[in-house]
Design a protein around this motif. Structure first.
Motif, PDB file in Angstrom:
ATOM      1  N   GLN A 308       9.480   5.955  -0.345  1.00 38.02           N
ATOM      2  CA  GLN A 308       9.928   7.355  -0.349  1.00 38.02           C
ATOM      3  C   GLN A 308       9.680   8.023   1.006  1.00 38.02           C
ATOM      4  N   GLU A 566      11.508   5.909 -12.085  1.00 34.04           N
ATOM      5  CA  GLU A 566      11.375   6.950 -11.065  1.00 34.04           C
ATOM      6  C   GLU A 566      10.720   8.209 -11.631  1.00 34.04           C
ATOM      7  N   GLN A 570       7.113   9.662 -10.233  1.00 33.50           N
ATOM      8  CA  GLN A 570       6.981  11.034  -9.731  1.00 33.50           C
ATOM      9  C   GLN A 570       5.847  11.766 -10.443  1.00 33.50           C
TER      10      GLN A 570
END
Length: 685
Positions: A308, A566, A570
């Motif tokens: 990321q 994902e 997060q």
């Protein structure tokens, strides 16, 4: 004035310093040479780190000799072993420094345990197809093609993260990349967890690269391992497949490193040199100037975070090959199952009606079933309901596990004792069992499904690679209808006829005292779910996964059910950032252990005291977070009392310097007491 030719050698001994020797006048050694040197009254092997000249005054030389600290000479040059290249030796120096392990012991990991013999005995090598047989190439999907092209477009060293759902064809991507590497007359290194080093995988590589594969794993004999080592070192093979220790094979002209299932905690070694194979692979790629590819359906949060941030190149495979559907995932609330009294009379407490009916349906259609329970034995513990006494290991602070309804076992030190019916504490109560293990599941299923062939895969039942390979082959041949296992069945296996997967007591690891508990749970659930319906066509019903849990709202289950890596990453990264845990801060775990409780406690306190004194003295150490000392979660193992201290900081170099300053000469550490340093720990128990 006298000019001395000196060699500075990393010796095979637990010594952090590099020792200085005179060059032998009969030969000259260079950096990377393996030599035999005197050490005290012994002779030991060592690796030359550097050479130098020294000019001395004869009078000083004579005085030094009188005080008996004269420099000794190298005995011989060991010409059997290849000279370690400069870039490989730089990598070894990094490994030694980063993980604070003696450089001499680190360099010795590069060599097999046996000497080379002129006439090689037959060695355990993967079966290969004949040279003239047509090699198998699979048609790539658009996602796979894009992934291969994007990785090959970056020259030199770079780290690539391939995030692909289970069954998306990551292995075919690796094979394509190795094709190009071999075409450039370079070599490849393919690392994967020991448990994933299956005949399925090796055969697939052997079909694509006939007679090009060398293999290193723990089940090889010392002679087989030595022979395989020489096959790659002498350029007779071009791709080395192995578990984490294969990193230390000195491969010249390295063109690609692949780390499959990069999230796996087994890439971290817990004993002696506590290195992480994935992280060391990345650094080896840096020093070798070659690409490193990390692959996983559930990447570690450290790797995902780096992707990321743009430190790693991210490549995603979001679909299974041939657009095969991902399995449907159903969650069963086991709290509600208790209310179904009728069901409880027919089936054991651990089996929901949903999973039971689904198993019956799958078996009636000649489909296979796999059940995951990450706990061995018949029952987790034995206790007395009268007085509350539980049977614990005399060597470890942990309950014994019941096996075969006859004996109790400690899974940490292997202590055994026979089961007793009466409580040894109150002498009145009858000992009874709590919990569940794979052995008990197998026993219950044989009653429920008497005509089904049932196999169990855990460390009690599967103790050799041959036993694991036998189970895999029987699954491939549909000779097994129900497979029960621990996490060893959750990774890398691909069975055409496996359509139903059940996860029993998915809650087991939710509440462990480990900040990675949720991440490990999510990974295990997702990886195990990925075994289901891998060969179902687009127009067929997808594979089915049933998760049994007492905590249906746990994030690892909610996100796994939605196939949402994902979203999970997060959420979990948000928690990590608030608490300064990796990947936002570096972590070091210090374990102080001794057979004497008070000595261990005092040494832990002294370590913390020395650390806090350094923080007051040096501003550079002010930002280090020092937690503890505290009693370790497993307070006593193998008769060793254990205390933990955790250190956190944003910079690994500062943590490293801090620990070295605290330890210094280590003379302050009392006898029979050990301080174990674990950089980037995975296991905090």
């Amino acid at each position: 004035m006298i000019v001395h030719q000196l060699a500075h050698v990393a010796v095979d001994a637990p010594i952090h310093d590099i020792l200085t020797y005179h060059q032998n006048p009969e030969f000259t050694v260079q950096r990377g040479d393996v030599v035999l040197v005197p050490l005290g009254k012994r002779r030991v092997l060592g690796v030359v780190i550097s050479t130098s000249e020294q000019t001395t005054n004869p009078e000083i030389e004579e005085a030094a000799s009188a005080k008996k600290f004269s420099i000794k000479a190298i005995i011989s040059l060991d010409e059997e072993w290849p000279r370690l290249s400069d870039h490989f030796l730089k990598w070894l120096e990094w490994v030694s420094d980063y993980y604070m392990h003696p450089i001499g012991l680190t360099t010795q990991l590069c060599f097999p345990s046996l000497r080379k013999i002129a006439k090689e005995r037959k060695s355990s090598r993967p079966s290969v197809v004949p040279e003239n047989q047509k090699r198998i190439f699979r048609h790539l999907t658009d996602e796979q093609n894009n992934c291969v092209a994007a990785i090959q477009a970056v020259s030199g060293f770079a780290t690539h993260l391939v995030h692909g759902v289970t069954g998306s064809g990551k292995t075919e991507v690796y094979l394509q990349l190795f094709e190009k590497v071999l075409a450039e007359n370079k070599k490849g290194l393919f690392l994967l967890p020991e448990i994933s080093l299956t005949p399925q995988l090796i055969q697939r590589f052997a079909e694509r690269f006939p007679d090009q594969i060398a293999v290193l794993h723990s089940q090889l004999t010392d002679r087989e391992r030595t022979n395989q080592w020489w096959q790659i070192v002498e350029n007779k093979k071009n791709i080395l497949i192995g578990a984490r220790s294969a990193l230390f094979c000195p491969i010249e002209s390295l063109g690609l490193i692949v780390v499959d299932e990069e999230h796996e905690s087994s890439f971290k070694q817990d004993e002696k040199l506590k290195y992480n194979g994935r992280d060391c692979a990345i650094m080896l790629g840096r020093y070798s100037n070659c690409p490193v590819v990390l692959g996983s359906a559930t990447p570690s949060l450290e790797s995902w975070h780096n992707a990321q941030l743009g430190k790693y190149h991210l490549h995603q495979l979001k679909k299974r090959v041939q657009d095969r559907p991902l399995p449907s995932i159903e969650v069963v609330d086991m709290r509600l199952e208790k209310e179904n009294e009728k069901k409880k009379q027919n089936t054991p407490f651990w089996l929901s009606e949903n999973l039971y009916q689904s198993m019956q349906n799958s078996l009636s259609q000649n489909e296979q079933v796999a059940l995951l329970l990450n706990r061995r034995g018949m029952a987790h513990m034995l206790f007395c309901p009268s007085c509350g006494y539980s049977v614990e290991c005399p060597n470890c602070d942990i309950s014994l596990t019941l096996h075969a309804n006859s004996h109790l076992v400690c899974h940490y030190c292997d202590y055994h004792e026979n089961i007793k019916s009466k409580c040894p504490d109150c002498k009145e109560g009858e000992l009874t069992t709590i919990g569940l293990g794979t052995e008990k599941v197998e026993e219950d299923l044989k009653i429920l499904f008497p005509h089904a062939v049932i196999a169990r895969a855990d460390r009690d039942e599967i103790q050799t690679r041959a036993q694991l390979e036998e189970v895999i082959q029987k699954m491939e041949n549909n000779e097994i209808q129900i497979l029960i296992g621990t996490q060893m069945i959750a990774k890398g296996l691909d069975f055409t006829n496996l359509k139903l997967v059940g996860l029993l007591l998915a809650d087991i690891s939710f509440n462990l005292p480990d900040f990675r508990a949720s991440e490990k749970s999510f990974q295990l659930i997702t990886q195990m779910s990925g075994r289901s319906g891998r060969h179902v066509a687009l127009d067929e019903a997808p594979g089915k996964v049933i998760i049994q849990t007492y905590n249906t709202e746990h994030e690892s289950i909610v996100y796994a059910q939605a196939h949402d890596y994902e979203g999970f990453a997060q959420k979990e990264l948000g928690y990590r950032q608030q608490l300064n845990y990796p990947p936002f801060h570096k972590l070091a775990a210090i374990r102080i252990q001794s057979t004497d409780l008070e000595r261990a406690k005092q040494t832990a306190s002294q370590f913390a005291h020395r650390g806090r004194a350094l923080q007051q003295k040096y501003a550079a150490f002010n930002q280090i977070e020092l937690l503890g000392p505290a009693v370790a979660p497993l307070a006593k193992l193998r008769n060793q009392f254990r205390f933990h201290i955790l250190l956190k900081n944003s910079q690994s170099q500062i943590l490293n310097q801090f620990i070295k300053r605290i330890m210094h000469d280590s003379k302050w550490v009392p006898p029979q007491t050990k301080i174990v340093i674990d950089i980037d720990p995975i296991n905090l128990l």
